[in-house]
Write a protein that holds these residues in place. Structure first.
Motif, PDB file in Angstrom:
ATOM      1  N   LYS A 130       0.843  -1.194   0.000  1.00  0.00           N
ATOM      2  CA  LYS A 130       0.000   0.000   0.000  1.00  0.00           C
ATOM      3  C   LYS A 130       0.880   1.246   0.000  1.00  0.00           C
ATOM      4  N   CYS A 131       0.663   2.141  -0.937  1.00  0.00           N
ATOM      5  CA  CYS A 131       1.404   3.404  -0.988  1.00  0.00           C
ATOM      6  C   CYS A 131       0.381   4.515  -1.025  1.00  0.00           C
ATOM      7  N   GLY A 132       0.247   5.244   0.064  1.00  0.00           N
ATOM      8  CA  GLY A 132      -0.785   6.276   0.124  1.00  0.00           C
ATOM      9  C   GLY A 132      -2.134   5.630  -0.088  1.00  0.00           C
ATOM     10  N   GLU A 133      -2.847   6.090  -1.132  1.00  0.00           N
ATOM     11  CA  GLU A 133      -4.172   5.534  -1.436  1.00  0.00           C
ATOM     12  C   GLU A 133      -4.069   4.369  -2.422  1.00  0.00           C
ATOM     13  N   ASP A 134      -2.871   4.129  -2.899  1.00  0.00           N
ATOM     14  CA  ASP A 134      -2.708   3.159  -3.986  1.00  0.00           C
ATOM     15  C   ASP A 134      -2.255   1.795  -3.490  1.00  0.00           C
ATOM     16  N   PHE A 135      -2.650   0.779  -4.243  1.00  0.00           N
ATOM     17  CA  PHE A 135      -2.227  -0.587  -3.928  1.00  0.00           C
ATOM     18  C   PHE A 135      -1.451  -1.141  -5.118  1.00  0.00           C
ATOM     19  N   PHE A 199      15.028   2.737   0.809  1.00  0.00           N
ATOM     20  CA  PHE A 199      14.314   3.898   0.292  1.00  0.00           C
ATOM     21  C   PHE A 199      12.940   4.043   0.924  1.00  0.00           C
ATOM     22  N   LYS A 200      12.440   5.253   0.815  1.00  0.00           N
ATOM     23  CA  LYS A 200      11.201   5.619   1.488  1.00  0.00           C
ATOM     24  C   LYS A 200      10.194   6.125   0.457  1.00  0.00           C
ATOM     25  N   ILE A 201       8.953   5.719   0.594  1.00  0.00           N
ATOM     26  CA  ILE A 201       7.897   6.255  -0.276  1.00  0.00           C
ATOM     27  C   ILE A 201       6.903   6.953   0.646  1.00  0.00           C
ATOM     28  N   PRO A 202       6.695   8.263   0.456  1.00  0.00           N
ATOM     29  CA  PRO A 202       5.799   8.975   1.386  1.00  0.00           C
ATOM     30  C   PRO A 202       4.343   8.547   1.183  1.00  0.00           C
ATOM     31  N   ALA A 203       3.581   8.547   2.277  1.00  0.00           N
ATOM     32  CA  ALA A 203       2.163   8.169   2.176  1.00  0.00           C
ATOM     33  C   ALA A 203       1.366   9.253   1.469  1.00  0.00           C
ATOM     34  N   THR A 204       1.782  10.486   1.699  1.00  0.00           N
ATOM     35  CA  THR A 204       1.055  11.580   1.052  1.00  0.00           C
ATOM     36  C   THR A 204       2.036  12.483   0.331  1.00  0.00           C
ATOM     37  N   VAL A 205       1.583  12.998  -0.788  1.00  0.00           N
ATOM     38  CA  VAL A 205       2.408  13.971  -1.498  1.00  0.00           C
ATOM     39  C   VAL A 205       1.541  15.189  -1.757  1.00  0.00           C
ATOM     40  N   SER A 551      -5.543  10.565   7.508  1.00  0.00           N
ATOM     41  CA  SER A 551      -6.789   9.837   7.300  1.00  0.00           C
ATOM     42  C   SER A 551      -6.520   8.358   7.527  1.00  0.00           C
ATOM     43  N   HIS A 552      -7.594   7.579   7.651  1.00  0.00           N
ATOM     44  CA  HIS A 552      -7.458   6.157   7.863  1.00  0.00           C
ATOM     45  C   HIS A 552      -6.701   5.451   6.802  1.00  0.00           C
ATOM     46  N   SER A 553      -6.995   5.886   5.587  1.00  0.00           N
ATOM     47  CA  SER A 553      -6.403   5.176   4.469  1.00  0.00           C
ATOM     48  C   SER A 553      -4.882   5.251   4.545  1.00  0.00           C
ATOM     49  N   GLU A 554      -4.383   6.185   5.326  1.00  0.00           N
ATOM     50  CA  GLU A 554      -2.941   6.314   5.365  1.00  0.00           C
ATOM     51  C   GLU A 554      -2.305   5.572   6.523  1.00  0.00           C
ATOM     52  N   ASN A 555      -3.112   5.129   7.450  1.00  0.00           N
ATOM     53  CA  ASN A 555      -2.417   4.555   8.594  1.00  0.00           C
ATOM     54  C   ASN A 555      -3.008   3.294   9.184  1.00  0.00           C
ATOM     55  N   ASP A 556      -4.164   2.873   8.733  1.00  0.00           N
ATOM     56  CA  ASP A 556      -4.752   1.762   9.450  1.00  0.00           C
ATOM     57  C   ASP A 556      -5.111   0.632   8.517  1.00  0.00           C
TER      58      ASP A 556
END
Ligand code: RET
Ligand code: FE2
Length: 566
Positions: A130-135, A199-205, A551-556
Motif C-alpha cells: 500500500k502506498c498512500g491511497e494506492d495498492f 528507500f522511502k515512499i511517502p504516504a502523502t504527497v 486519514s485512515h487510508s494512510e495509517n490503518d
C-alpha cells in the motif's frame, strides 16, 4: 500434488458468495486481498518453479457477515505477452525464456547484447503493497503493478528505477504509523558500486488527490550500504525495523552478477545464479535511522538463510530481532515443480527445518569489555553477543521454535516489544499443514489444523479498540487436497484459536503467498469529507495509531512484516 501446485487455476471474475458457517464478527468489515502464483503452463510450455507462476490476485470481501470471493490474473506485460504468444516468453525466477523461438546461436548472441542488463519480469506474484491511497502487486524485480483493490483490475506498471537506483527490491516493505513505506533494494548494474539501498515512499504527497500524483514518484533514498562483494551481493527477501534502527542481514546466500549477465546467453535461469556459501558468515547491519548510518561495529553470526523477518525491537541497549532461519537454501530447491509431484512427500524433504531464532545485538560495545565476554545484558533472552579480539562481535541466537514459516504479527506491535507470532507450521516438508500461534513469553503454542487442509499465511486483524495484543481474528485462505472439499476462508479467534466462522467458496482457489487486509473504513475515507473521516476514526479505531492530520487510508490497515516510525 499437481492439484495444488502445478495445475492452472481458473479465475473467478464475477464475485461469488461464500457459504458461511459459524458467525463472522460484526466488526469485521473489509477486504482480504492476496497474491500468489496461479498459472504454471502456457500453451505447451511449463514453468520450472512454483515461484515462476503468473500472478493471480484474489480477494474476500467481508461485509455484514457475508463473504464474497473473486480472483483475477494480474494483466502484467508478462501475462499478456505469454498469452498472446501462447507460450512462456518472459523469464522468471526459475525459467529462462526467449521472446522469439529461433534458438540459433547467432540470434541468441544478438539478443544477448540487448539483455546484458536484463529487463526483469513484471509478473508481480508475491505480495500487495500500500502506498498512500494506492495498492500495488509486488515481486522482487524493479517493477510493481498498480491494482484496483476492489475490482482487481491491473493499472499502471511502475519502474522503481525511475525514482531510486534499484534493480531488485523486496516484496516485504515496512510501514510507519503514518503509512510511509520503507523498502530495500539492490543496485547491481554498476559493478563498481553494488549496494543495498534503503528507500522511502511517502504516504502523502502535495496535491496527491490530483490524478497522476503517485507517491512512488516521490520515492527517496534513505541510505545505502555498500555490498561486501561487488560481484556477489546477498539475496534477501525481507528486513527488520525497530523504532530507531533498520536490521539488514547480509547473508551468504548470494546473487552472482557475472552469472546473471550471461544467463540469457547460456540459457540458464536466474535461480541458477544464486548460491549459498556455507563457509561464509552472515553479517548483521544495524542502521541508525537518525544518522542514516550503520552502527560501526562488525556484527556477524553463522551462515544461514533467512527469508522472513518476524519483528525487531530495542531493549536495554540491544536490538533484538526475530527471524525464520534455515541452515541452507534448500527451500528454493524444493519448490521446483518437478519436486512437487506425486512422490512429493518423499522427494520434498527440507534439509533444514525453518526455526524461529532471536538475536540480540548490543548497540554500544564497551571498549574495556573483556575479549570473549557476552555483551548482551538483556534478561529476557539467552541470545549472546561475544566480543572478539579484533573488536568484531559474534552473535549466537536463542532458538525459540522449530518448524514455522509465513510469520505475521499484530502490526501495531511492529518495531516494539511483542509477544505473539502467528505462522504456518511446517516441519520437514515445505507445505503448511497447521496454523500456529506462538507465545514468546510462555514459549507455548496453540494450533489449528484439519484433515487434508493446507492453510495460507495467517493474517491478524485487530478488533477495533483492542486492548490486548491478541484481541482480534486470524484470517487464512485454506485450500484442500481433497477434491470433495471446497476451499474456504477460515476466521479464528486470535486469543483462543477457536474457529469463529468459515466461508466456503465454490471456486478454483490457489495456494497463495502474501497479502493484506483493507478495513472498510479505508474505502469510506477515500469517499468521505474530512469531518466524516474524523468521526470514523474516533468510533472505529481507537488504537492510538492515528494522528489527527492523517486519514485512515494512510495509517490503518494490516500489512505484513511490520513497520515502525521511520
Ligand atoms: C525474477 C527474478 C527474481 C525473482 C525472485 C522471486 C520471484 C522470489 C520469490 C521468493 C519467495 C516467494 C519467497 C518466499 O519465501 C530474482 C531472484 C530476485 C532475481 C532477478 C529476477
Ligand atoms: Fe515472503
Amino acid at each position: 500434488m499437481e492439484i495444488i501446485f502445478g495445475r492452472n487455476k481458473k479465475e473467478q471474475l464475477e464475485p461469488v458468495q461464500a457459504k458461511v458457517t459459524g458467525s463472522v464478527p460484526a466488526w469485521l468489515q473489509g477486504t482480504l486481498l492476496r497474491n500468489g502464483p496461479g498459472m504454471h503452463t502456457v500453451g505447451e510450455s511449463k514453468y520450472n518453479h512454483w515461484f515462476d507462476g503468473l500472478a493471480l490476485l484474489h480477494s474476500f470481501s467481508i461485509r455484514d457477515g457475508e463473504v464474497f470471493y473473486r480472483s483475477k490474473y494480474l494483466q502484467s506485460d508478462t501475462y499478456i505477452a505469454n498469452i498472446e504468444a501462447n507460450r512462456i516468453v518472459v523469464s522468471e525466477f526459475g525459467t529462462m525464456a526467449y521472446p522469439d523461438p529461433c534458438k540459433n546461436i547467432f540470434s541468441k548472441a544478438f539478443s544477448y547484447l540487448s539483455h546484458t542488463i536484463p529487463d526483469f519480469t513484471d509478473n508481480c506474484l508475491i505480495n500487495i503493497m500500500k502506498c498512500g491511497e494506492d495498492f500495488y502487486a509486488t515481486t522482487e524485480t524493479n517493477y510493481i503493478r498498480k491494482i484496483d483493490p476492489q475490482t482487481l483490475e491491473t493499472l499502471e506498471k511502475v519502474d522503481y528505477r525511475k525514482y531510486v537506483a534499484v534493480n531488485l527490491a523486496t516484496s516485504h516493505p515496512h510501514y510507519d504509523e503514518a503509512g510511509n513505506v520503507l523498502n530495500m533494494g539492490t543496485s547491481i548494474v554498476d559493478k563498481g558500486r553494488t549496494k543495498y539501498v534503503i528507500f522511502k515512499i511517502p504516504a502523502t504527497v502535495p496535491g496527491s488527490k490530483k490524478k497522476g500524483k503517485s507517491p512512488v514518484k516521490h520515492a527517496e533514498v534513505f541510505c545505502s550500504i555498500p555490498s561486501r562483494s561487488l560481484l556477489s551481493p546477498s539475496y534477501y527477501h525481507s528486513f527488520g525495523v525497530t523504532e530507531n534502527y533498520v536490521v539488514f542481514l547480509e547473508q551468504p546466500f548470494k546473487l552472482d552478477i557475472l552469472k546473471m549477465a550471461t544467463a540469457y546467453m547460456r540459457g540458464v535461469s536466474w535461480a541458477s545464479c544464486m548460491s549459498f556459501d556455507r563457509e561464509d558468515k552472515t553479517y548483521i547491519h544495524i542502521i541508525n535511522q537518525r544518522t542514516r548510518k550503520p552502527v560501526p561495529t562488525k556484527f556477524y553470526t553463522d551462515p544461514m538463510v533467512v527469508f522472513h523477518h518476524v519483528n525487531a525491537y530495542e531493549e536495554d541497549g540491544c536490538v533484538l530481532f526475530d527471524v525464520i532461519a534455515y541452515e541452507d537454501s534448500s527451500l528454493y530447491q524444493l519448490f521446483y515443480l518437478a519436486n512437487l509431484n506425486k512422490d512429493f512427500e518423499e522427494k520434498s524433504r527440507l534439509t533444514s527445518v525453518p526455526t524461529l531464532r532471536r538475536f540480540a545485538v548490543p548497540l554500544h560495545v564497551d571498549k574495556d569489555a573483556e575479549v570473549g565476554s557476552n555483551l548482551v545484558k538483556v534478561s529476557s533472552t539467552t541470545a549472546t553477543a561475544l566480543k572478539e579480539k579484533d573488536g568484531h562481535v559474534y552473535c549466537q541466537p536463542e532458538v525459540l521454535y522449530e518448524g514455522l514459516e509465513l510469520p505475521r504479527i499484530n502490526y501495531a506491535y511492529n518495531g516494539k516489544p511483542y509477544r505473539y507470532i502467528f505462522a504456518a507450521e511446517v516441519q520437514w516438508s515445505p507445505v503448511p499443514t497447521k496454523i500456529l500461534k506462538y507465545d514468546i513469553l510462555t514459549k507455548s503454542s496453540l494450533k489449528w489444523s484439519e484433515e487434508s487442509c493446507w492453510p495460507a499465511e495467517p493474517l491478524f486483524v485487530p478488533t477495533p479498540g483492542a486492548k490486548d495484543e491478541d484481541d482480534g481474528v486470524i484470517l487464512s485462505a485454506i485450500v484442500s487436497t481433497d477434491p470433495q472439499k471446497l476451499p474456504f476462508l477460515l476466521i479464528l479467534d486470535a486469543k483462543s484459536f477457536t474457529e469463529l466462522a468459515r466461508a466456503s467458496v465454490d471456486a478454483d482457489m490457489h495456494l497463495d503467498l502474501h497479502g493484506l487486509f483493507i478495513p472498510d473504513a479505508d474505502w469510506n475515507a477515500v469517499k468521505q469529507t474530512p469531518t466524516e473521516m474524523q468521526e470514523v476514526e474516533n468510533s472505529d479505531h481507537p488504537t492510538g495509531l492515528t494522528t489527527p492530520e492523517l486519514s485512515h487510508s494512510e495509517n490503518d490497515f494490516t500489512a505484513g512484516h511490520g513497520g515502525s516510525s521511520l
